[in-house]
Scaffold this motif. Structure first.
Motif, mmCIF file in Angstrom:
data_model
loop_
_atom_site.group_PDB
_atom_site.id
_atom_site.type_symbol
_atom_site.label_atom_id
_atom_site.label_comp_id
_atom_site.label_asym_id
_atom_site.label_seq_id
_atom_site.Cartn_x
_atom_site.Cartn_y
_atom_site.Cartn_z
ATOM 1 N N THR A 1 23.598 58.753 13.349
ATOM 2 C CA THR A 1 24.960 58.786 13.881
ATOM 3 C C THR A 1 25.109 57.782 15.021
ATOM 4 O O THR A 1 26.134 57.106 15.137
ATOM 5 C CB THR A 1 25.321 60.211 14.356
ATOM 6 N N LYS B 1 25.429 54.383 13.369
ATOM 7 C CA LYS B 1 26.772 54.297 12.760
ATOM 8 C C LYS B 1 27.828 54.033 13.833
ATOM 9 O O LYS B 1 28.655 53.127 13.691
ATOM 10 C CB LYS B 1 27.098 55.583 12.011
ATOM 11 N N THR C 1 28.828 55.656 4.852
ATOM 12 C CA THR C 1 27.707 56.579 5.057
ATOM 13 C C THR C 1 27.548 57.510 3.855
ATOM 14 O O THR C 1 28.511 57.799 3.148
ATOM 15 C CB THR C 1 27.904 57.437 6.319
ATOM 16 N N PRO D 1 20.089 60.607 5.857
ATOM 17 C CA PRO D 1 21.195 59.698 6.161
ATOM 18 C C PRO D 1 20.986 58.284 5.631
ATOM 19 O O PRO D 1 19.873 57.773 5.612
ATOM 20 C CB PRO D 1 21.236 59.704 7.688
ATOM 21 N N VAL E 1 23.250 54.664 6.048
ATOM 22 C CA VAL E 1 24.388 53.965 6.638
ATOM 23 C C VAL E 1 24.277 52.508 6.202
ATOM 24 O O VAL E 1 23.221 51.894 6.356
ATOM 25 C CB VAL E 1 24.370 54.047 8.186
#
Length: 159
Positions: free
Chosen positions: A97, A100, A112, A120, A122
């Motif tokens: 995060t 991102k 994403t 995750p 991205v």
């Protein structure tokens, strides 16, 4: 490892299809400097601060194949990939995060996936220079980060 290889293949394929057949405005050296800048600026914003572990196959340039002209052996794509060592498994989503958010704050176009399952992914494109960015979950719960240049002419290293 398999996910990182798939991400690299996808990013190189995307990059291969984006550059017009005309001479690009940047040299190999400038492209590598931009890649280094993108990765190191991104990592510098992270908490906890990971250790960069180079994925050695990313040192090899790839041929740029443009779907409109069949490609040229004189054009290449440069990239670098690193494992982010030292990020605890329970903080992978938090770190992804942060990446991102940093990329979005820079005005890059970001997509994403996998956040909902703890893996995750991205990816995106820088603006205005169209480098590809990726942050990918890999086996062993390690994140990988990378950047790929648009096509550049091989052997053009600058002055």
């Amino acid at each position: 490892m398999r996910n990182l290889l798939l991400a690299i293949t996808a990013m190189v394929t995307l990059a291969a299809c984006t550059e017009a057949p005309s001479m690009p405005a940047i040299t190999e050296s400038q492209a590598l400097n931009r890649i280094d800048q993108l990765i190191h600026e991104s990592v510098s914003t992270l908490h906890p601060q990971p250790e960069l572990d180079l994925y050695r196959p990313s040192l090899n340039p790839a041929l740029c194949v443009d779907a409109t002209d069949g490609g040229s052996e004189k054009r290449i794509i440069l990239n670098r990939r690193y494992y982010l060592r030292g990020v605890p498994k329970d903080r992978l989503i938090e770190v992804a995060t942060q990446v991102k958010n940093h990329w979005e704050s820079q005005g890059h176009l970001i997509v994403t996936h996998g956040f909902d399952i703890g893996r995750p992914d991205v990816s995106g494109r820088t603006r205005p220079d169209d480098f590809l960015l990726s942050l990918t979950w890999t086996e062993g719960d390690v994140l990988g980060i990378g950047a790929t240049s648009p096509c550049v002419w091989s052997g053009v290293r600058g002055r």
